[in-house]
Scaffold this motif. Structure first.
Motif, short mmCIF file in Angstrom:
data_model
loop_
_atom_site.label_atom_id
_atom_site.label_comp_id
_atom_site.label_asym_id
_atom_site.label_seq_id
_atom_site.Cartn_x
_atom_site.Cartn_y
_atom_site.Cartn_z
N THR A 66 0.83 -1.19 0.00
CA THR A 66 0.00 0.00 0.00
C THR A 66 0.87 1.25 0.00
OG1 THR A 66 -0.16 -0.01 2.42
CG2 THR A 66 -1.88 -1.15 1.21
N LYS A 72 -2.77 0.76 -3.87
CA LYS A 72 -2.37 -0.56 -3.42
C LYS A 72 -2.09 -1.46 -4.62
CE LYS A 72 -3.92 -4.30 -0.32
NZ LYS A 72 -5.03 -4.81 0.52
N GLU A 74 -1.65 -5.62 -5.33
CA GLU A 74 -1.83 -6.91 -4.67
C GLU A 74 -2.10 -8.00 -5.71
OE1 GLU A 74 -5.26 -8.70 -1.78
OE2 GLU A 74 -4.15 -6.99 -0.99
#
Length: 204
Positions: A66, A72, A74
């Protein structure tokens, strides 16, 4: 407790070395510190943090990086998700490369841009609107093809060619205007219809 050494200090326990919560390991003048509170681990640095691994830096699935509060990155071992609280700016100093047969999808997938290293395909679930502020330019001897290539519009920098495998229907709701002293020719130009703003001449 002060431990001084002229060389390395080696800790060789047979189990973990434990530090209490909110107690850290400080490097140098305290600008760099590693500390845990029993839940999260904080790495503080007064400058850059360099990861100099000789192989990959592995982040588990469904655990992200983040940036601030709204950005962010991921992965879930299949998809990589980049989240942004606003724009995503690609500021590469050279090209951004997308592999062959891998496209850019917009919305639910009905709109798609992709290349196979030969053809460039733009797919749309509805209309494709070209909303340029000026002209859309086609290179010389490059045309716009309709259907199975029987219908084509192409220019060579001098003349414009409209090709059709059948009729060409002009379905204007008002006049079709041809400038003065510009005519319609038939066949080898032996037959021609032309007006000069006053007279209409039919040559045969």
């Amino acid at each position: 407790l002060t431990i001084s050494s002229g060389a390395q200090i080696i800790l060789a326990p047979t189990t973990d070395v434990k530090l209490g919560n909110d107690l850290g390991v400080i490097f140098g003048d305290a600008g760099e510190k590693i500390e845990g509170n029993g839940t999260k681990l904080t790495i503080a640095s007064s400058d850059a943090i360099d990861l100099t691994a000789t192989t990959d830096v592995v982040i588990p699935a469904n655990v992200g990086l983040t940036f601030g509060t709204g950005e962010k990155i991921e992965g879930d071992s299949t998809d990589l998700t980049v989240t942004s609280g606003a724009k995503i700016n690609l500021t590469a100093t050279t090209d951004v490369h997308i592999p062959n047969a891998v496209g850019l999808v917009f919305g639910d997938g009905a709109e798609h841009i992709e290349t196979n290293n030969t053809d460039f395909t733009i797919t749309s679930g509805g209309k494709i609107n070209l909303a340029t502020a000026s002209d859309v330019h086609m290179a010389n001897d490059k045309g716009i093809v309709f259907g199975d290539a029987g219908e084509k519009i192409e220019g060579n920098g001098t003349k414009l060619v409209i090709a059709s495998s059948e009729d060409i229907d002009l379905t204007a709701t008002t006049d079709i205007n041809i400038p003065s002293a510009v005519g319609l020719t038939f066949g080898d130009d032996g037959e021609k219809i032309e007006g000069d703003g006053t007279d209409l001449t039919i040559a045969s």
